[in-house]
Design a protein around this motif. Structure first.
Motif, short mmCIF file in Angstrom:
data_model
loop_
_atom_site.label_atom_id
_atom_site.label_comp_id
_atom_site.label_asym_id
_atom_site.label_seq_id
_atom_site.Cartn_x
_atom_site.Cartn_y
_atom_site.Cartn_z
N PRO A 21 -7.90 -1.52 -3.09
CA PRO A 21 -8.69 -0.37 -2.68
C PRO A 21 -7.95 0.40 -1.58
O PRO A 21 -7.31 -0.22 -0.74
CB PRO A 21 -9.97 -0.97 -2.12
N ASN A 22 -8.03 1.68 -1.62
CA ASN A 22 -7.40 2.60 -0.65
C ASN A 22 -5.89 2.69 -0.78
O ASN A 22 -5.27 3.43 -0.02
CB ASN A 22 -7.75 2.23 0.80
N ALA A 23 -5.30 1.93 -1.69
CA ALA A 23 -3.86 2.10 -1.89
C ALA A 23 -3.61 3.55 -2.28
O ALA A 23 -4.35 4.10 -3.09
CB ALA A 23 -3.36 1.17 -2.99
N SER A 24 -2.60 4.16 -1.69
CA SER A 24 -2.38 5.59 -1.88
C SER A 24 -0.96 5.87 -2.33
O SER A 24 -0.01 5.28 -1.83
CB SER A 24 -2.62 6.35 -0.57
N PHE A 25 -0.86 6.77 -3.28
CA PHE A 25 0.44 7.10 -3.88
C PHE A 25 0.59 8.60 -3.92
O PHE A 25 -0.32 9.31 -4.35
CB PHE A 25 0.52 6.52 -5.29
N LEU A 26 1.73 9.05 -3.49
CA LEU A 26 1.98 10.48 -3.45
C LEU A 26 2.33 11.00 -4.84
O LEU A 26 3.09 10.38 -5.57
CB LEU A 26 3.15 10.73 -2.50
#
Ligand code: C2O
Length: 516
Positions: free
Chosen positions: A225-230
């Motif tokens: 959860p909340n892992a973010s990828f540009l």
């Protein structure tokens, strides 16, 4: 089909982007502009009211406009511009197309801010030829590096759930940049380009020129959860660019599972590895993977027998300096752009009107079918830098099957040219580097499943061969979709004559067609 109506009011609006507020030209105060959602077979009626002090026209980029050329939109090609206080209703039917396209202003540089998506859904009950996505993301990536930044202030956040598949509709609305686009740690499956289904293929990065659209499937992985990828884009340039202006399109964020406690871990934002700005070999590989679906439901009707063959050089050159100006070029010349060394001059009334009403003196029909010299890309010094000006067209009888080789000259500047054809889709039957070899290259043409599209990148120092059938009567613009090259004259027009049957003729103009 049904008729769908939209109201487009052209107006100035203060818009804040990247911490700056500017008054820009908008439709209905929105930027990007309103989204048109339609279904294959439906009719659209878009009433445009011009409430700014400049002339405006709007083009429905990639819409075939079968026998509705009066609604195509390029200024002085199919219509005179809509002046301040005037209105014009664009009426056309969306036939035999489905997917993502976009609309944009088609006069001077107004498309910098006047653009928005067109979504064409398949007919009711007709599924996609790929797994139904969990969500068609209401995000339309405007890969507009004209608003580039390294701060993620305005970045759109796309929330995804592990295991689910999303359909992303990517549109390159940039004025002047061909782009690589990638999402960190994720693979994309290309399923559609320019509103034509493709054979699905997986890739980490897509390449997209201004004027092109690409639909991709994205399956969310098993990330925290909340892992973010540009999601990022970078211009593709083969010239000696020395900058690296990677720009952010959006951020992919994994949703928190509500059944689990938020662990409050601060996860780093992962960035994608984009190809180097001049990675021509990636570009060539990517383009060769793009194939049309070419099955019984979506056949590729590639013209097999060719009636007319053309060879066009596209690129920059020099024009004599106009008397009223001072010019920067050698020997009192100015840099311009051309097709077959003709730099297009915009007429004073629309070509389509002149054609329909047989007004003489607006355009000539002697556009050269090949360059005025024997073109040799490796020739030094460049064969012929000097251009001429003219409002020249090529007249095609109804249903002519055309093969056109577009050869980039790269005499001045080294950029690929995204060539866009109005009124038709074409098949990209071949492409290569260096000089087109008319003896050996045609034998290698793909006539089975070439990609069908409306805009193709002519590679810097290379060539592209396209085929299309001139089954749409009217006046059709063809031009480089880099705004700077269009404005320098890299454009021409085809005049397609009426056929004999009633349903092969262009109807008369609507009564509200703007006058010049
Ligand atoms: Cu998208 Cu003639 O343009």
């Amino acid at each position: 089909g049904i008729t769908r109506r939209y109201n487009f009011e052209v107006k100035m609006q203060n818009v804040t982007r990247l911490c700056q507020t500017k008054s820009i030209v908008t439709i209905n105060g929105q930027f990007p502009g309103p989204k048109i959602v339609t279904r294959e077979g439906d009719r659209l009626e878009i009433t445009m009211v011009n409430n700014i002090k400049y002339n405006v026209t709007v083009h429905w980029h990639g819409i075939r406009q079968l026998r509705s050329g009066w609604a195509d939109g390029p200024a002085y090609v199919t219509q005179c511009p809509t002046q301040t206080g005037q209105k014009y209703v664009y009426k056309f039917r969306v036939a035999d197309q489905r997917g993502t396209l976009f609309w944009h202003a088609h006069i001077s540089w107004l498309r910098a801010t006047l653009y928005g998506p067109i979504i064409i859904l398949p007919k009711h009950g007709v599924p996609y030829p790929f797994p139904q996505p969990y969500k068609e993301v209401q995000l339309f990536l405007y890969l507009s590096s004209d608003y580039c930044t390294t701060h993620y202030v305005d970045a759109f956040k796309l929330k995804v759930k592990p295991g689910k598949t999303y359909l992303l509709r990517l549109i390159n609305a940039a004025l002047n940049d061909e782009l690589f686009f990638s999402i960190a740690n994720h693979t994309l499956t290309v399923v559609e380009a320019d509103a034509i289904y493709t054979k699905p293929f997986r890739t980490n990065t897509i390449l997209i020129t201004p004027g092109q659209t690409t639909n991709v499937l994205l399956t969310a992985q098993n990330h925290h959860p909340n892992a973010s990828f540009l999601m990022a884009a970078r211009p593709y340039a083969t010239g000696p660019a020395t900058f690296d202006n990677t720009t952010t399109a959006a951020i992919l964020v994994y949703a928190r599972d509500p059944s689990q406690k938020d662990t409050h871990t601060k996860l780093p934002l992962l960035k994608p590895k984009l190809p180097f700005f001049n990675d021509t070999s990636f570009a060539a590989k990517f383009n060769s993977k793009l194939r049309s679906l070419a099955n019984s439901n979506f056949p590729a009707n590639v013209p097999k027998k060719i009636d007319r063959q053309f060879f066009f050089t596209v690129g920059l050159g020099l024009l004599p300096c106009p008397k009223i100006q001072t010019c920067q070029g050698p020997n009192n010349t100015m840099v311009a752009a051309a097709v077959n060394n003709v730099s297009f001059v915009q007429p004073n009334i629309a070509l389509l009107q002149a054609h329909f009403f047989q007004t003489n003196g607006v355009f000539s029909t002697d556009f050269p079918t090949k360059p005025p010299f024997k073109f040799n890309y490796t020739g030094t010094p460049p064969n012929n830098l000097m251009l001429s000006r003219g409002t020249k067209t090529i007249v095609l009888p109804f249903n002519t099957s055309v093969e056109l080789v577009l050869q980039d000259t790269s005499i001045i500047g080294a950029e690929s040219h995204p060539l866009h054809l109005h009124g038709f889709n074409f098949f990209v039957v071949g492409q290569g580097v260096g000089n087109f070899d008319s003896k050996n290259d045609p034998a290698k043409f793909n006539l089975v499943d070439p990609i069908e599209r409306n805009t193709v990148g002519v590679p810097s120092g290379g060539w592209v061969a396209i085929r299309f059938r001139a089954d749409n009567p009217g006046a059709w613009f063809m031009h480089c979709h880099l705004e700077v090259h269009t404005s320098w004259g890299l454009k021409m027009a085809w005049i397609v004559q009426d056929g004999k049957e009633k349903n092969q003729k262009l109807p008369p103009p609507p009564s509200d067609l703007p006058k010049c």
